[in-house]
Each structure stands twice: as C-alpha cells, then as structure tokens.
Design a protein around this motif. Structure first.
Motif, PDB file in Angstrom:
ATOM      1  N   SER A  11     -17.561  20.329 -55.343  1.00  0.00           N
ATOM      2  CA  SER A  11     -17.397  21.776 -55.318  1.00  0.00           C
ATOM      3  C   SER A  11     -17.776  22.327 -56.685  1.00  0.00           C
ATOM      4  O   SER A  11     -17.482  21.749 -57.713  1.00  0.00           O
ATOM      5  CB  SER A  11     -15.954  22.155 -54.977  1.00  0.00           C
ATOM      6  N   VAL A  12     -18.463  23.425 -56.655  1.00  0.00           N
ATOM      7  CA  VAL A  12     -18.813  24.151 -57.855  1.00  0.00           C
ATOM      8  C   VAL A  12     -18.293  25.555 -57.655  1.00  0.00           C
ATOM      9  O   VAL A  12     -18.635  26.220 -56.681  1.00  0.00           O
ATOM     10  CB  VAL A  12     -20.344  24.170 -58.079  1.00  0.00           C
ATOM     11  N   ALA A  13     -17.423  25.996 -58.527  1.00  0.00           N
ATOM     12  CA  ALA A  13     -16.803  27.304 -58.350  1.00  0.00           C
ATOM     13  C   ALA A  13     -17.748  28.414 -58.783  1.00  0.00           C
ATOM     14  O   ALA A  13     -18.215  28.435 -59.909  1.00  0.00           O
ATOM     15  CB  ALA A  13     -15.506  27.373 -59.139  1.00  0.00           C
ATOM     16  N   LYS A  14     -18.046  29.334 -57.855  1.00  0.00           N
ATOM     17  CA  LYS A  14     -18.809  30.528 -58.193  1.00  0.00           C
ATOM     18  C   LYS A  14     -17.886  31.558 -58.815  1.00  0.00           C
ATOM     19  O   LYS A  14     -18.281  32.353 -59.632  1.00  0.00           O
ATOM     20  CB  LYS A  14     -19.443  31.135 -56.940  1.00  0.00           C
ATOM     21  N   ASP A  15     -16.654  31.523 -58.361  1.00  0.00           N
ATOM     22  CA  ASP A  15     -15.640  32.452 -58.842  1.00  0.00           C
ATOM     23  C   ASP A  15     -14.308  31.716 -58.840  1.00  0.00           C
ATOM     24  O   ASP A  15     -14.249  30.538 -58.493  1.00  0.00           O
ATOM     25  CB  ASP A  15     -15.602  33.704 -57.961  1.00  0.00           C
ATOM     26  N   PRO A  16     -13.231  32.364 -59.202  1.00  0.00           N
ATOM     27  CA  PRO A  16     -11.937  31.670 -59.267  1.00  0.00           C
ATOM     28  C   PRO A  16     -11.465  31.068 -57.947  1.00  0.00           C
ATOM     29  O   PRO A  16     -10.561  30.247 -57.932  1.00  0.00           O
ATOM     30  CB  PRO A  16     -10.976  32.758 -59.757  1.00  0.00           C
ATOM     31  N   SER A  17     -12.067  31.437 -56.825  1.00  0.00           N
ATOM     32  CA  SER A  17     -11.620  30.896 -55.526  1.00  0.00           C
ATOM     33  C   SER A  17     -12.005  29.431 -55.350  1.00  0.00           C
ATOM     34  O   SER A  17     -11.433  28.741 -54.518  1.00  0.00           O
ATOM     35  CB  SER A  17     -12.207  31.722 -54.379  1.00  0.00           C
ATOM     36  N   GLY A  18     -13.001  28.925 -56.109  1.00  0.00           N
ATOM     37  CA  GLY A  18     -13.411  27.527 -56.010  1.00  0.00           C
ATOM     38  C   GLY A  18     -14.155  27.214 -54.724  1.00  0.00           C
ATOM     39  O   GLY A  18     -14.019  26.134 -54.165  1.00  0.00           O
ATOM     40  N   GLU A  19     -14.958  28.122 -54.252  1.00  0.00           N
ATOM     41  CA  GLU A  19     -15.726  27.957 -53.022  1.00  0.00           C
ATOM     42  C   GLU A  19     -16.589  26.689 -53.078  1.00  0.00           C
ATOM     43  O   GLU A  19     -17.261  26.431 -54.071  1.00  0.00           O
ATOM     44  CB  GLU A  19     -16.632  29.176 -52.822  1.00  0.00           C
ATOM     45  N   ILE A  20     -16.579  25.898 -51.998  1.00  0.00           N
ATOM     46  CA  ILE A  20     -17.409  24.699 -51.905  1.00  0.00           C
ATOM     47  C   ILE A  20     -18.826  25.127 -51.547  1.00  0.00           C
ATOM     48  O   ILE A  20     -19.048  25.810 -50.544  1.00  0.00           O
ATOM     49  CB  ILE A  20     -16.872  23.714 -50.857  1.00  0.00           C
ATOM     50  N   LEU A  21     -19.788  24.746 -52.375  1.00  0.00           N
ATOM     51  CA  LEU A  21     -21.168  25.158 -52.178  1.00  0.00           C
ATOM     52  C   LEU A  21     -21.943  24.226 -51.265  1.00  0.00           C
ATOM     53  O   LEU A  21     -22.844  24.647 -50.561  1.00  0.00           O
ATOM     54  CB  LEU A  21     -21.888  25.260 -53.525  1.00  0.00           C
ATOM     55  N   LYS A  22     -21.628  22.938 -51.301  1.00  0.00           N
ATOM     56  CA  LYS A  22     -22.365  21.988 -50.477  1.00  0.00           C
ATOM     57  C   LYS A  22     -21.495  20.777 -50.179  1.00  0.00           C
ATOM     58  O   LYS A  22     -20.752  20.322 -51.031  1.00  0.00           O
ATOM     59  CB  LYS A  22     -23.637  21.538 -51.197  1.00  0.00           C
ATOM     60  N   VAL A  23     -21.621  20.248 -48.979  1.00  0.00           N
ATOM     61  CA  VAL A  23     -20.937  19.033 -48.554  1.00  0.00           C
ATOM     62  C   VAL A  23     -22.006  18.037 -48.126  1.00  0.00           C
ATOM     63  O   VAL A  23     -22.887  18.374 -47.344  1.00  0.00           O
ATOM     64  CB  VAL A  23     -19.969  19.305 -47.379  1.00  0.00           C
ATOM     65  N   ALA A  24     -21.934  16.827 -48.645  1.00  0.00           N
ATOM     66  CA  ALA A  24     -22.862  15.776 -48.242  1.00  0.00           C
ATOM     67  C   ALA A  24     -22.078  14.719 -47.489  1.00  0.00           C
ATOM     68  O   ALA A  24     -21.083  14.212 -47.991  1.00  0.00           O
ATOM     69  CB  ALA A  24     -23.526  15.153 -49.464  1.00  0.00           C
ATOM     70  N   LYS A  25     -22.500  14.415 -46.288  1.00  0.00           N
ATOM     71  CA  LYS A  25     -21.856  13.357 -45.506  1.00  0.00           C
ATOM     72  C   LYS A  25     -22.847  12.211 -45.381  1.00  0.00           C
ATOM     73  O   LYS A  25     -23.720  12.221 -44.524  1.00  0.00           O
ATOM     74  CB  LYS A  25     -21.444  13.863 -44.132  1.00  0.00           C
ATOM     75  N   GLU A  26     -22.746  11.266 -46.285  1.00  0.00           N
ATOM     76  CA  GLU A  26     -23.659  10.124 -46.298  1.00  0.00           C
ATOM     77  C   GLU A  26     -22.956   8.814 -45.997  1.00  0.00           C
ATOM     78  O   GLU A  26     -23.578   7.883 -45.501  1.00  0.00           O
ATOM     79  CB  GLU A  26     -24.361  10.029 -47.657  1.00  0.00           C
ATOM     80  N   HIS A  27     -21.673   8.712 -46.316  1.00  0.00           N
ATOM     81  CA  HIS A  27     -20.925   7.473 -46.052  1.00  0.00           C
ATOM     82  C   HIS A  27     -20.241   7.548 -44.694  1.00  0.00           C
ATOM     83  O   HIS A  27     -19.892   8.628 -44.222  1.00  0.00           O
ATOM     84  CB  HIS A  27     -19.878   7.240 -47.149  1.00  0.00           C
TER      85      HIS A  27
END
Length: 163
Positions: A9-25
C-alpha cells in the motif's frame, strides 16, 4: 491480508488507500525483503517459490522455484543473485533425516532464474536469510536455533552463469 495476496500500500492521503494488489503466490507469504536501492522486492512463500517484483509498479519480474516451502529470500546488493532458505515444515522434521529435509541455503541467478549453488549447515528449516550490505557475506537463521554467518570465497565474485 488474504492468503496468497502480496499486498503493498502506498498512501495517497492519510486514509492509506491501497493502490495495487498483486496476487502471485498460491499459499502463505513468509517473508518480503527489498533490494538495497529499493527498486525491487522479493517474496518467499509456502508455495515453494520466491518471486521478484518491481517495487514501483508491483510488476512480477522473476520466479525462483524449489521443491520445499521457502521461508525467506534476499537480493544481493552487488551481484545478480538471490539467496533462499526454507525446508520442510518443522513439525515433519523429526521423521526425516537432515539430508532429506533439504535445509540448504540456495542461490539463484536473478536474471536467468537458474540455481547455481547450495550451502549446507542447518539441521532444520532455515527461517531467515539476509545479505550483508557490502555483499561479501550472508547470514541464515534456522529452526535449529543457530545463526550462521557465511563469508563468500573470492571465486564467488568471479562466477558467471553460462547461459
């Protein structure tokens, strides 16, 4: 974290929004470590793989496969190498000889995904591995209660995998 999801997760603002999820495992992720320059991350999983990702866009780059669960993986700071440690589940160790348990640290070429070396020493699964920041050694910690510091021979730095 849902089992098998590699979440960043990379926070765009204080809410800590998840920008991308990778499901590889396909099974539990045991460890995530970054490269020294923070451009890549490597994950280690019970699905018997370690996977290399671009840390800026979470794009899957490489997969390193073994026949045993991978508890930890690290990226060399000076070579195109990764080291992985694991072994069969600790609860199964008492029924297996150490030779069959496959408790070696395993070295792979990062670009070619080829294994080129193993280092024995632990008497149980390896739980963590890490390269020294200068790249001249690595450490491993195991279920056997030992932390081992391994210094590379000069030949290691001259090694080139023949493609």
């Amino acid at each position: 974290n849902r089992e098998g999801d590699l979440l960043f997760s990379v926070a765009k603002d204080p809410s800590g929004e998840i920008l991308k999820v990778a499901k590889e495992h396909t099974k539990q992720i045991n460890d995530i470590q970054s490269s020294v320059d923070l451009t890549m991350v490597i994950s280690a999983s019970k699905d018997c793989t370690a996977k290399l990702f671009d840390s800026t866009n979470l794009e899957h780059i490489k997969t390193f496969k073994t026949e045993r669960p991978v508890n930890s993986a690290a990226i060399s700071p000076i070579m195109d190498h990764v080291v992985m440690g694991g072994g069969q589940e600790a609860m199964e160790v008492t029924t297996t000889s150490t030779r069959i348990g496959k408790f070696e640290a395993r070295f792979f070429h990062a670009a070619y995904e080829e294994e080129f070396g193993r280092v024995k020493g632990h008497f149980g699964p390896i739980n963590c591995v890490a390269f020294h920041p200068d790249g001249k050694s690595y450490s491993s910690g195991g279920e056997d209660g030992y932390v081992r510091i391994h210094y590379f021979d000069p030949q290691y730095f001259d090694f080139e995998l023949e493609a």
